[in-house]
Design a protein around this motif. Structure first.
Motif, PDB file in Angstrom:
ATOM      1  N   GLU A   1       5.631  46.298  20.687  1.00 29.75           N
ATOM      2  CA  GLU A   1       4.298  46.058  21.241  1.00 29.75           C
ATOM      3  C   GLU A   1       3.481  45.170  20.302  1.00 29.75           C
ATOM      4  O   GLU A   1       2.755  44.279  20.744  1.00 29.75           O
ATOM      5  N   VAL A   2       3.609  45.399  19.002  1.00 34.12           N
ATOM      6  CA  VAL A   2       2.902  44.595  18.020  1.00 34.12           C
ATOM      7  C   VAL A   2       3.385  43.146  18.105  1.00 34.12           C
ATOM      8  O   VAL A   2       2.587  42.199  18.121  1.00 34.12           O
ATOM      9  N   ALA A   3       4.667  42.954  18.174  1.00 30.39           N
ATOM     10  CA  ALA A   3       5.237  41.611  18.262  1.00 30.39           C
ATOM     11  C   ALA A   3       4.776  40.922  19.536  1.00 30.39           C
ATOM     12  O   ALA A   3       4.453  39.723  19.535  1.00 30.39           O
ATOM     13  N   SER A   4       4.736  41.660  20.632  1.00 28.64           N
ATOM     14  CA  SER A   4       4.298  41.103  21.909  1.00 28.64           C
ATOM     15  C   SER A   4       2.839  40.662  21.824  1.00 28.64           C
ATOM     16  O   SER A   4       2.478  39.574  22.292  1.00 28.64           O
ATOM     17  N   LEU A   5       2.017  41.484  21.210  1.00 27.85           N
ATOM     18  CA  LEU A   5       0.611  41.131  21.063  1.00 27.85           C
ATOM     19  C   LEU A   5       0.433  39.937  20.120  1.00 27.85           C
ATOM     20  O   LEU A   5      -0.398  39.061  20.369  1.00 27.85           O
ATOM     21  N   GLN A   6       1.222  39.887  19.084  1.00 22.92           N
ATOM     22  CA  GLN A   6       1.149  38.747  18.170  1.00 22.92           C
ATOM     23  C   GLN A   6       1.559  37.453  18.879  1.00 22.92           C
ATOM     24  O   GLN A   6       0.954  36.410  18.684  1.00 22.92           O
ATOM     25  N   ASP A   7       2.582  37.553  19.710  1.00 19.34           N
ATOM     26  CA  ASP A   7       3.009  36.387  20.498  1.00 19.34           C
ATOM     27  C   ASP A   7       1.890  35.935  21.444  1.00 19.34           C
ATOM     28  O   ASP A   7       1.633  34.730  21.599  1.00 19.34           O
ATOM     29  N   GLU A   8       1.259  36.908  22.065  1.00 25.43           N
ATOM     30  CA  GLU A   8       0.178  36.576  22.994  1.00 25.43           C
ATOM     31  C   GLU A   8      -0.981  35.910  22.253  1.00 25.43           C
ATOM     32  O   GLU A   8      -1.544  34.915  22.728  1.00 25.43           O
ATOM     33  N   VAL A   9      -1.325  36.415  21.082  1.00 27.74           N
ATOM     34  CA  VAL A   9      -2.393  35.815  20.282  1.00 27.74           C
ATOM     35  C   VAL A   9      -2.002  34.387  19.892  1.00 27.74           C
ATOM     36  O   VAL A   9      -2.812  33.451  19.974  1.00 27.74           O
ATOM     37  N   GLU A  10      -0.774  34.209  19.477  1.00 31.18           N
ATOM     38  CA  GLU A  10      -0.313  32.866  19.100  1.00 31.18           C
ATOM     39  C   GLU A  10      -0.340  31.919  20.297  1.00 31.18           C
ATOM     40  O   GLU A  10      -0.739  30.761  20.180  1.00 31.18           O
ATOM     41  N   ASN A  11       0.075  32.409  21.459  1.00 36.33           N
ATOM     42  CA  ASN A  11       0.028  31.604  22.685  1.00 36.33           C
ATOM     43  C   ASN A  11      -1.408  31.213  23.027  1.00 36.33           C
ATOM     44  O   ASN A  11      -1.678  30.072  23.424  1.00 36.33           O
ATOM     45  N   LEU A  12      -2.320  32.155  22.872  1.00 35.52           N
ATOM     46  CA  LEU A  12      -3.728  31.868  23.150  1.00 35.52           C
ATOM     47  C   LEU A  12      -4.294  30.843  22.164  1.00 35.52           C
ATOM     48  O   LEU A  12      -5.064  29.966  22.541  1.00 35.52           O
ATOM     49  N   ARG A  13      -3.893  30.958  20.903  1.00 34.06           N
ATOM     50  CA  ARG A  13      -4.345  29.974  19.911  1.00 34.06           C
ATOM     51  C   ARG A  13      -3.801  28.581  20.250  1.00 34.06           C
ATOM     52  O   ARG A  13      -4.512  27.589  20.136  1.00 34.06           O
ATOM     53  N   THR A  14      -2.564  28.535  20.639  1.00 34.46           N
ATOM     54  CA  THR A  14      -1.961  27.260  21.024  1.00 34.46           C
ATOM     55  C   THR A  14      -2.672  26.674  22.233  1.00 34.46           C
ATOM     56  O   THR A  14      -2.990  25.485  22.273  1.00 34.46           O
ATOM     57  N   GLN A  15      -2.934  27.526  23.225  1.00 36.20           N
ATOM     58  CA  GLN A  15      -3.629  27.078  24.426  1.00 36.20           C
ATOM     59  C   GLN A  15      -5.034  26.586  24.063  1.00 36.20           C
ATOM     60  O   GLN A  15      -5.492  25.554  24.582  1.00 36.20           O
ATOM     61  N   LEU A  16      -5.719  27.288  23.175  1.00 36.59           N
ATOM     62  CA  LEU A  16      -7.046  26.874  22.741  1.00 36.59           C
ATOM     63  C   LEU A  16      -6.988  25.505  22.063  1.00 36.59           C
ATOM     64  O   LEU A  16      -7.824  24.632  22.324  1.00 36.59           O
ATOM     65  N   MET A  17      -6.008  25.298  21.210  1.00 35.15           N
ATOM     66  CA  MET A  17      -5.851  24.028  20.532  1.00 35.15           C
ATOM     67  C   MET A  17      -5.622  22.894  21.539  1.00 35.15           C
ATOM     68  O   MET A  17      -6.228  21.826  21.455  1.00 35.15           O
ATOM     69  N   ILE A  18      -4.771  23.150  22.517  1.00 40.31           N
ATOM     70  CA  ILE A  18      -4.484  22.150  23.557  1.00 40.31           C
ATOM     71  C   ILE A  18      -5.754  21.837  24.350  1.00 40.31           C
ATOM     72  O   ILE A  18      -6.056  20.672  24.623  1.00 40.31           O
ATOM     73  N   GLU A  19      -6.510  22.868  24.699  1.00 39.93           N
ATOM     74  CA  GLU A  19      -7.742  22.672  25.464  1.00 39.93           C
ATOM     75  C   GLU A  19      -8.774  21.900  24.649  1.00 39.93           C
ATOM     76  O   GLU A  19      -9.491  21.057  25.174  1.00 39.93           O
ATOM     77  N   ARG A  20      -8.850  22.149  23.360  1.00 42.92           N
ATOM     78  CA  ARG A  20      -9.777  21.412  22.496  1.00 42.92           C
ATOM     79  C   ARG A  20      -9.376  19.941  22.423  1.00 42.92           C
ATOM     80  O   ARG A  20     -10.232  19.055  22.458  1.00 42.92           O
ATOM     81  N   GLN A  21      -8.085  19.678  22.310  1.00 39.53           N
ATOM     82  CA  GLN A  21      -7.619  18.293  22.282  1.00 39.53           C
ATOM     83  C   GLN A  21      -7.931  17.586  23.598  1.00 39.53           C
ATOM     84  O   GLN A  21      -8.372  16.437  23.619  1.00 39.53           O
ATOM     85  N   HIS A  22      -7.699  18.302  24.680  1.00 38.31           N
ATOM     86  CA  HIS A  22      -7.992  17.744  26.008  1.00 38.31           C
ATOM     87  C   HIS A  22      -9.494  17.460  26.122  1.00 38.31           C
ATOM     88  O   HIS A  22      -9.904  16.409  26.636  1.00 38.31           O
ATOM     89  N   ASN A  23     -10.301  18.382  25.652  1.00 39.45           N
ATOM     90  CA  ASN A  23     -11.752  18.226  25.679  1.00 39.45           C
ATOM     91  C   ASN A  23     -12.170  16.993  24.879  1.00 39.45           C
ATOM     92  O   ASN A  23     -12.990  16.185  25.339  1.00 39.45           O
ATOM     93  N   GLU A  24     -11.612  16.823  23.698  1.00 42.96           N
ATOM     94  CA  GLU A  24     -11.931  15.673  22.858  1.00 42.96           C
ATOM     95  C   GLU A  24     -11.493  14.372  23.535  1.00 42.96           C
ATOM     96  O   GLU A  24     -12.216  13.374  23.501  1.00 42.96           O
ATOM     97  N   THR A  25     -10.335  14.392  24.173  1.00 39.99           N
ATOM     98  CA  THR A  25      -9.857  13.212  24.894  1.00 39.99           C
ATOM     99  C   THR A  25     -10.816  12.845  26.021  1.00 39.99           C
ATOM    100  O   THR A  25     -11.151  11.667  26.204  1.00 39.99           O
ATOM    101  N   LEU A  26     -11.269  13.842  26.762  1.00 36.30           N
ATOM    102  CA  LEU A  26     -12.211  13.589  27.856  1.00 36.30           C
ATOM    103  C   LEU A  26     -13.541  13.061  27.322  1.00 36.30           C
ATOM    104  O   LEU A  26     -14.137  12.147  27.911  1.00 36.30           O
ATOM    105  N   HIS A  27     -14.008  13.598  26.202  1.00 38.28           N
ATOM    106  CA  HIS A  27     -15.254  13.110  25.600  1.00 38.28           C
ATOM    107  C   HIS A  27     -15.117  11.655  25.166  1.00 38.28           C
ATOM    108  O   HIS A  27     -16.026  10.847  25.377  1.00 38.28           O
ATOM    109  N   LYS A  28     -13.985  11.327  24.566  1.00 38.45           N
ATOM    110  CA  LYS A  28     -13.759   9.943  24.131  1.00 38.45           C
ATOM    111  C   LYS A  28     -13.723   9.014  25.338  1.00 38.45           C
ATOM    112  O   LYS A  28     -14.322   7.932  25.322  1.00 38.45           O
ATOM    113  N   GLU A  29     -13.043   9.432  26.377  1.00 38.66           N
ATOM    114  CA  GLU A  29     -12.967   8.620  27.589  1.00 38.66           C
ATOM    115  C   GLU A  29     -14.362   8.429  28.189  1.00 38.66           C
ATOM    116  O   GLU A  29     -14.719   7.326  28.615  1.00 38.66           O
TER     117      GLU A  29
END
Length: 112
Positions: free
Chosen positions: A22-50
């Motif tokens: 369960e701990v490993a599963s939650l850690q994976d989920e947190v890591e996935n969320l961090r990755t998704q957040l990073m991707i969304e921030r990059q997308h946001n920055e790309t849209l702002h630049k455009e």
């Protein structure tokens, strides 16, 4: 963002994990969320630049359009001035052509 908050709320309300799986599963989920957040921030920055690029392009286009409009306005004013001058010259030449010739002694005798 809403989904991650809901997940965080769900994590906060669930009882403590008891197994390492369960701990490993939650850690994976947190890591996935961090990755998704990073991707969304990059997308946001790309849209702002455009958006900044499009805004600059539109501003430049507008400035060029205003400059062209001013040039056209000057050309119109010059053409109007030329038209007025030419009409005046034409009117003067017509008046000279239509005006009676000055009387001379020889023409007065003929007129009698």
């Amino acid at each position: 963002l809403v989904v991650s908050r809901q997940r965080q709320a769900a994590i906060n309300t669930t009882p403590s994990p008891t197994t390492s799986g369960e701990v490993a599963s939650l850690q994976d989920e947190v890591e996935n969320l961090r990755t998704q957040l990073m991707i969304e921030r990059q997308h946001n920055e790309t849209l702002h630049k455009e958006l900044r690029d499009l805004t600059k392009e539109r501003t430049d286009d507008e400035a060029r359009s205003i400059a062209r409009q001013r040039q056209h306005d000057r050309q119109i004013a010059e053409l109007n001035a030329t038209t007025t001058r030419l009409r005046s010259e034409l009117r003067s030449k017509k008046e000279v052509a239509i005006a009676p010739a000055p009387s001379t002694p020889s023409t007065r005798v003929r007129d009698l």
